[in-house]
Design an enzyme around this catalytic site. Structure first.
Site, short mmCIF file in Angstrom:
data_model
loop_
_atom_site.label_atom_id
_atom_site.label_comp_id
_atom_site.label_asym_id
_atom_site.label_seq_id
_atom_site.Cartn_x
_atom_site.Cartn_y
_atom_site.Cartn_z
N HIS A 248 80.99 40.14 83.25
CA HIS A 248 81.49 41.30 82.51
C HIS A 248 80.64 41.49 81.27
CE1 HIS A 248 84.29 44.02 80.48
NE2 HIS A 248 84.80 44.22 81.67
N GLU A 303 88.24 42.62 89.04
CA GLU A 303 88.14 43.09 90.42
C GLU A 303 88.48 42.02 91.46
OE1 GLU A 303 88.12 46.08 90.27
OE2 GLU A 303 86.25 47.07 89.73
N1 ACO Z 1 76.59 37.48 89.99
C1 ACO Z 1 75.38 36.92 89.74
N2 ACO Z 1 74.70 37.11 88.61
C2 ACO Z 1 75.25 37.89 87.69
C3 ACO Z 1 76.49 38.50 87.86
C4 ACO Z 1 77.17 38.26 89.08
N3 ACO Z 1 78.37 38.81 89.32
N4 ACO Z 1 76.80 39.23 86.77
C5 ACO Z 1 75.78 39.10 85.93
N5 ACO Z 1 74.83 38.28 86.49
C6 ACO Z 1 73.59 37.85 85.88
C7 ACO Z 1 72.50 38.89 86.02
O1 ACO Z 1 71.80 38.74 87.23
C8 ACO Z 1 71.65 38.60 84.83
O2 ACO Z 1 70.88 37.46 85.09
P1 ACO Z 1 69.36 37.35 84.56
O3 ACO Z 1 69.47 37.44 83.07
O4 ACO Z 1 68.92 36.05 85.08
O5 ACO Z 1 68.66 38.55 85.17
C9 ACO Z 1 72.67 38.22 83.76
O6 ACO Z 1 73.79 37.69 84.47
C10 ACO Z 1 73.12 39.37 82.89
O7 ACO Z 1 73.37 40.47 83.74
P2 ACO Z 1 73.51 41.96 83.21
O8 ACO Z 1 73.40 42.88 84.37
O9 ACO Z 1 72.65 42.19 82.01
O10 ACO Z 1 74.97 41.95 82.66
P3 ACO Z 1 75.84 43.21 82.41
O11 ACO Z 1 76.62 42.93 81.19
O12 ACO Z 1 75.06 44.48 82.42
O13 ACO Z 1 76.75 43.19 83.73
C11 ACO Z 1 78.39 43.50 85.31
C12 ACO Z 1 78.10 43.31 83.82
C13 ACO Z 1 77.75 44.81 85.76
C14 ACO Z 1 79.90 43.61 85.53
C15 ACO Z 1 77.81 42.31 86.11
O14 ACO Z 1 78.40 41.11 85.69
C16 ACO Z 1 77.94 42.48 87.62
O15 ACO Z 1 77.09 43.12 88.24
N6 ACO Z 1 79.01 41.91 88.25
C17 ACO Z 1 79.22 42.05 89.67
C18 ACO Z 1 79.85 43.41 89.98
C19 ACO Z 1 81.30 43.50 89.51
O16 ACO Z 1 82.09 42.56 89.65
N7 ACO Z 1 81.63 44.67 88.97
C20 ACO Z 1 82.99 44.97 88.47
C21 ACO Z 1 83.04 44.88 86.97
S1 ACO Z 1 84.67 45.06 86.30
C22 ACO Z 1 84.98 46.75 86.31
O17 ACO Z 1 84.14 47.57 86.42
C23 ACO Z 1 86.39 47.26 86.18
#
Ligand code: ACO
Length: 361
Positions: A248, A303
């Site tokens: 998140h 989620e």
């Molecule tokens: N699985 C694996 N790696 C992850 C995940 C995940 N679920 N979430 C973040 N990371 C990693 C990224 O790959 C990144 O790694 P890196 O630095 O080595 O490249 C790092 O963590 C940071 O990721 P960002 O994309 O910068 O984080 P951001 O804050 O933008 O992402 C998000 C938040 C979009 C929710 C992300 O955690 C994600 O994609 N989760 C999976 C999808 C999901 O569950 N979405 C629902 C969110 S809740 C809602 O919308 C109501």
């Protein structure tokens, strides 16, 4: 600037609506912790809190219950045109197209008109995709009870109504997430609440925001059995994929909504084995994410248990995000109203990093 892309950590406005504390893992809506709101006040109570002072002063749960019931009945008069607009589309774009057809209703604030129309149009669209006729609303029911009734064609059990009510309450508002921010940008032009909600629905479709709960179930199904959990998760992460239901932007600890929803899933107790398996996947995923992505602090988000809750209510996977939208409409409306009343046109700057005229010539 590149490191700050996504407006990470930027405060974009003041709001009285909700407070998301990402370090403490706490969500407060107009002064009420989310656990309390979900268990004691329900969706209509949450909407009354969110809209108080914006829609009317001193709004209470009973008034919202009555006016949302009236709004559903009014929306049903427009259901043919709305479902024709959304026909053939997936549920979220279908709902977006349907809501865009809703005219202004004289004597009914758009907060009620839109929030009441959402469940009516969504139920009609889902039934139409199965060639079933739309079912008219019962204005005496709560949004959760009537939505389940309009979907199924018969009243749902009390435990199911309570579960859906807790769910749509829990997701009713959550700070400046992508769809809410979208609603505020649109509302800042003074266009009104309707287009702001329609725009928010467009932002909700992506897998990084609202589109994760269906894929959470796909993940559980694909893993199949306990012996596959570790290898499956490792393989996905090595391939650079994301685990749905984890991570998140704001929460650096467990999303507080995950525990509220996990508690609700237990009350439905349809399939204890499914929940136990999901808990095992969750625990292993958190451990593996900590190892593979050290320092990122990736934990369970809303989620993960949303998926199990909506599955237990026999909602089709394709409709999960649209059900989320039914709840979140209360928050979108409140933010649009707050922005229009207290805010200014949102118009930030960008920094140009393209070629100069000399370079482009
Ligand atoms: N699985 C694996 N790696 C992850 C995940 C995940 N679920 N979430 C973040 N990371 C990693 C990224 O790959 C990144 O790694 P890196 O630095 O080595 O490249 C790092 O963590 C940071 O990721 P960002 O994309 O910068 O984080 P951001 O804050 O933008 O992402 C998000 C938040 C979009 C929710 C992300 O955690 C994600 O994609 N989760 C999976 C999808 C999901 O569950 N979405 C629902 C969110 S809740 C809602 O919308 C109501």
């Amino acid at each position: 600037m590149a490191g700050k892309s996504g407006l990470d950590g930027i405060v974009a406005a003041d709001t009285v609506l909700s407070d998301v504390d990402g370090e403490a893992g706490r969500l407060v809506i107009r002064g009420v912790p989310i656990e309390v709101l979900a268990s004691r006040e329900g969706f209509e109570g949450a909407a009354a809190r969110l809209w108080a002072g914006f829609v009317a002063d001193g709004l209470d749960r009973a008034q919202v219950l009555s006016l949302l019931g009236r709004a559903r009945v009014t929306a049903f008069a427009h259901v043919a045109r709305a479902t024709a607009a959304g026909e053939g589309l997936n549920p979220v774009p279908g709902l977006r197209a349907a809501l865009a057809t809703l005219p202004e209703i004289e004597g009914l604030h758009p907060a009620f008109a839109l929030t009441g129309a959402g469940p009516v149009f969504l139920a009609a669209l889902l039934r139409r995709s199965e060639s079933k006729p739309a079912i008219g609303p019962d204005s005496s029911l709560t949004t959760a009870a009537d939505l389940l009734r309009m979907l199924r064609g018969k009243p749902a059990k009390a435990a199911e109504v309570a579960a859906l009510d807790a769910y749509i309450t829990t997701v009713s508002d959550h700070g400046f997430n992508a769809s809410t921010f979208t609603a505020r940008v649109v509302a800042s032009t003074q266009v009104g609440v309707g287009p702001s909600v329609v725009a928010a629905l467009a932002a909700l479709e992506g897998p990084l925001h609202g589109g994760a709960p269906g894929p959470v179930l796909d993940m559980l199904d694909d893993i199949g059995g306990a012996e596959n959990i570790g290898p499956w998760l490792e393989k996905k992460l090595v391939a650079g994929e994301r685990l749905m239901g984890f991570g998140h932007r704001v929460y650096k600890v467990r999303d507080p909504r995950a525990d509220v929803l996990k508690g609700v899933v237990k009350t439905l107790s349809r399939d204890a084995g499914r929940l136990a398996f999901a808990e095992e996947v969750e625990a292993k995923a958190i451990a593996i994410l900590a190892r593979v992505k050290p320092g990122r602090r990736l934990d369970t988000n809303v989620e993960f248990y949303t998926a199990l809750l909506l599955e237990a209510l026999a909602i089709p996977r394709s409709a999960f995000t649209a059900i989320f939208a039914v709840g979140r409409t209360a928050g979108w409306v409140a933010h649009a109203l707050e922005q229009a009343r207290d805010g200014r046109l949102i118009r930030p700057l960008s920094r140009y990093v393209g070629p100069t005229p000399a370079e482009a010539a």
